[in-house]
Design a protein around this motif. Structure first.
Motif, short mmCIF file in Angstrom:
data_model
loop_
_atom_site.label_atom_id
_atom_site.label_comp_id
_atom_site.label_asym_id
_atom_site.label_seq_id
_atom_site.Cartn_x
_atom_site.Cartn_y
_atom_site.Cartn_z
N LEU A 64 6.84 -0.65 -7.13
CA LEU A 64 8.18 -1.22 -7.13
C LEU A 64 9.24 -0.23 -7.58
O LEU A 64 10.44 -0.45 -7.36
N PHE A 65 8.84 0.88 -8.19
CA PHE A 65 9.82 1.86 -8.65
C PHE A 65 10.02 3.00 -7.66
O PHE A 65 10.61 4.03 -7.99
N ASP A 66 9.57 2.80 -6.43
CA ASP A 66 9.86 3.77 -5.37
C ASP A 66 11.24 3.56 -4.77
O ASP A 66 11.69 4.38 -3.97
N PHE A 67 11.91 2.47 -5.14
CA PHE A 67 13.12 2.07 -4.43
C PHE A 67 14.39 2.24 -5.27
O PHE A 67 15.23 1.35 -5.35
N TYR A 68 14.51 3.41 -5.91
CA TYR A 68 15.70 3.75 -6.68
C TYR A 68 16.28 5.06 -6.17
O TYR A 68 15.55 5.99 -5.85
N ARG A 69 17.60 5.12 -6.11
CA ARG A 69 18.26 6.32 -5.59
C ARG A 69 18.37 7.44 -6.61
O ARG A 69 18.37 8.61 -6.25
N PHE A 107 -5.45 2.86 -4.59
CA PHE A 107 -4.36 1.91 -4.54
C PHE A 107 -3.40 2.15 -5.70
O PHE A 107 -3.79 2.64 -6.76
N ARG A 108 -2.15 1.74 -5.49
CA ARG A 108 -1.16 1.65 -6.56
C ARG A 108 -0.82 0.18 -6.78
O ARG A 108 -0.61 -0.56 -5.81
N HIS A 109 -0.75 -0.23 -8.03
CA HIS A 109 -0.33 -1.59 -8.32
C HIS A 109 1.18 -1.70 -8.11
O HIS A 109 1.91 -0.71 -8.24
N ALA A 110 1.66 -2.89 -7.78
CA ALA A 110 3.10 -3.09 -7.60
C ALA A 110 3.85 -2.89 -8.90
O ALA A 110 4.97 -2.37 -8.91
N LYS A 111 3.25 -3.31 -10.03
CA LYS A 111 3.88 -3.14 -11.33
C LYS A 111 3.01 -2.20 -12.17
O LYS A 111 2.06 -1.61 -11.66
N ALA A 112 3.34 -2.05 -13.43
CA ALA A 112 2.69 -1.01 -14.23
C ALA A 112 1.51 -1.53 -15.03
O ALA A 112 0.36 -1.43 -14.62
N PRO A 136 5.14 -10.02 -0.18
CA PRO A 136 4.41 -8.77 0.08
C PRO A 136 4.68 -7.67 -0.94
O PRO A 136 3.82 -6.84 -1.20
N SER A 137 5.88 -7.66 -1.54
CA SER A 137 6.21 -6.60 -2.50
C SER A 137 5.36 -6.69 -3.75
O SER A 137 5.30 -5.72 -4.52
N ARG A 138 4.70 -7.82 -3.99
CA ARG A 138 3.89 -7.99 -5.19
C ARG A 138 2.44 -7.56 -4.97
O ARG A 138 1.63 -7.60 -5.91
N LEU A 139 2.07 -7.17 -3.78
CA LEU A 139 0.71 -6.73 -3.51
C LEU A 139 0.53 -5.26 -3.86
O LEU A 139 1.48 -4.48 -3.77
N ASP A 163 -3.28 -11.71 8.21
CA ASP A 163 -3.83 -13.03 7.89
C ASP A 163 -4.66 -13.05 6.62
O ASP A 163 -5.06 -14.13 6.16
N GLU A 164 -4.97 -11.87 6.06
CA GLU A 164 -5.84 -11.84 4.88
C GLU A 164 -5.18 -11.21 3.66
O GLU A 164 -5.42 -11.64 2.53
N GLY A 165 -4.35 -10.20 3.85
CA GLY A 165 -3.73 -9.54 2.71
C GLY A 165 -4.76 -8.93 1.78
O GLY A 165 -5.82 -8.45 2.22
#
Length: 391
Positions: free
Chosen positions: A267-272, A353-358, A310-313, A327-329
């Motif tokens: 989730l921290f990939d989206f900062y300018r 994998f990377r988790h969405a949060k820390a 999807p952003s939480r996966l 269909d499965e995620g």
């Protein structure tokens, strides 16, 4: 040697599933965070780490001081293990933990609890504790516009204005068993919302954040001045990983809080304004090939908290070019992966994998493998691995 080769080599003798913390990446992230803080100390958010050994390593680095815990039992445990200056970021109604706090002079000296209502004060005072309790006032940092019809930010404290904050500070001052020592205001709509988003939505986010920053800088300064007329504040805390440099620039703020930037989850990939290196990852083994274009790994259903979507996966990270089946995620016990890289994977290979949060990653694993370069130098327990599940 690319990251996948390096991590595979470092962990070649370990059977997945497992999780790692890449200390080279973590140190680089920490250095960037302290640069952004501009000399103000960073209080480490423990919920973004959830591993005592890693927390202690970060606290030993220049620029980091104190911990922001998420529950009072956690804070009591950390202090019993030698960690000092712990702010509990959320109010507590745990009477047993409050009794333990007020009965232990070391804990009462090192731990500060969060409050935002007279009910909290009544609950604490009603326990008749032998040692005074350190109190932090939680200020609503949300952005409100259009006459209250629009709001952005976490629904936290009801305290918003200088007048309300000063009245609350006076209420604390009138209770001999309580001492107001701090003020916190967490601007979740800035620190926790990425602004590097394309299209109309991204422009709206950036406009909201710019107006919110300007409004909060004025209001927070006014609140701090009003409260300081009543109480001798030791600290004023604000911000988060996504707003370190902006929050630290406010004169009224004495310290910033951050933690997620150390692990730099998806989730921290989206900062300018900043970029980081993924420092916490987990590996899952490929266990079946349902078809030539599909590789299925064991486990994987580790969603992050927050509004579902999807952003939480977790993100299939290495090898690049993998995606979920629509269909499965991410599945509880198995996860099929598609994409160009799936055709090259074989049973026994691993996917990173990377988790969405820390820190939520650590609720899934009992330990973290500490990687330095292309070697595992240590295995350290997570909170879960030490038998501590606070939430």
């Amino acid at each position: 040697m690319d990251d996948r080769q390096r991590l595979d080599r470092a962990t070649a003798g370990v059977e997945p599933p497992f999780a790692v913390v890449d200390m080279d990446a973590l140190r680089a992230n920490a250095a960037d965070m302290t640069r952004r803080a501009g000399g103000k100390p960073i209080r480490v958010a423990s919920k973004s780490i959830r591993c005592r050994a890693v927390l202690e390593r970060v606290l030993a680095m220049d620029g980091f001081a104190g911990v922001m815990a998420f529950t009072l039992p956690e804070a009591l445990w950390l202090v019993s293990a030698g960690i000092r200056d712990v702010l509990v970021a959320y109010p507590t109604a745990d009477r047993d933990a409050l009794r333990a706090l007020g009965s232990d002079p070391t804990a009462a000296r090192e731990i500060t609890v969060m409050t935002d209502s007279p009910e909290h004060l009544d609950l604490i005072e009603g326990l008749a504790l032998p040692h005074p309790i350190r109190i932090c006032l939680d200020l609503d940092a949300g952005y409100v516009a259009l006459g209250g019809r629009f709001r952005a930010g976490a629904l936290r404290s009801p305290i918003r204005t200088p007048e309300h904050a000063a009245a609350f500070a006076a209420a604390v001052a009138g209770r001999p068993g309580l001492r107001l020592v701090g003020l916190m205001a967490y601007e979740a709509q800035i620190a926790g919302v990425g602004d590097r988003v394309p299209g109309v939505y991204g422009r709206m986010v950036r406009l909201m954040q710019d107006r919110s920053r300007r409004e909060l800088a004025v209001r927070r300064g006014n609140v701090v001045r009003a409260v300081r007329e009543v109480a001798d504040l030791e600290f004023v805390n604000g911000g988060g990983t996504g707003s370190i440099e902006k929050t630290a620039a406010e004169r009224a703020v004495t310290e910033v809080a951050a933690g997620s930037g150390l692990f730099h989850p998806r989730l921290f990939d989206f900062y300018r304004d900043f970029t980081g290196r993924p420092a916490a990852l987990f590996a899952l083994p490929v266990v079946r090939r349902p078809s030539p274009g599909v590789a299925t790994v064991l486990g994987g259903g580790y969603p992050a908290s927050g509004a579902p979507g999807p952003s939480r996966l977790p993100q299939p990270y290495l090898p690049a070019g993998l995606r979920y089946h629509r269909d499965e995620g991410a599945g509880e016990v198995q996860t099929p992966l598609l994409g160009p890289a799936a055709a090259e994977l074989r049973v026994g290979d691993r996917v990173w994998f990377r988790h969405a949060k820390a820190g939520e990653l650590c609720e899934r694993f009992a330990s973290l493998l500490v990687v330095e370069g292309d070697r595992v130098v240590e295995e350290v327990p997570t909170y879960r691995g030490e038998g501590r599940t606070f939430l």
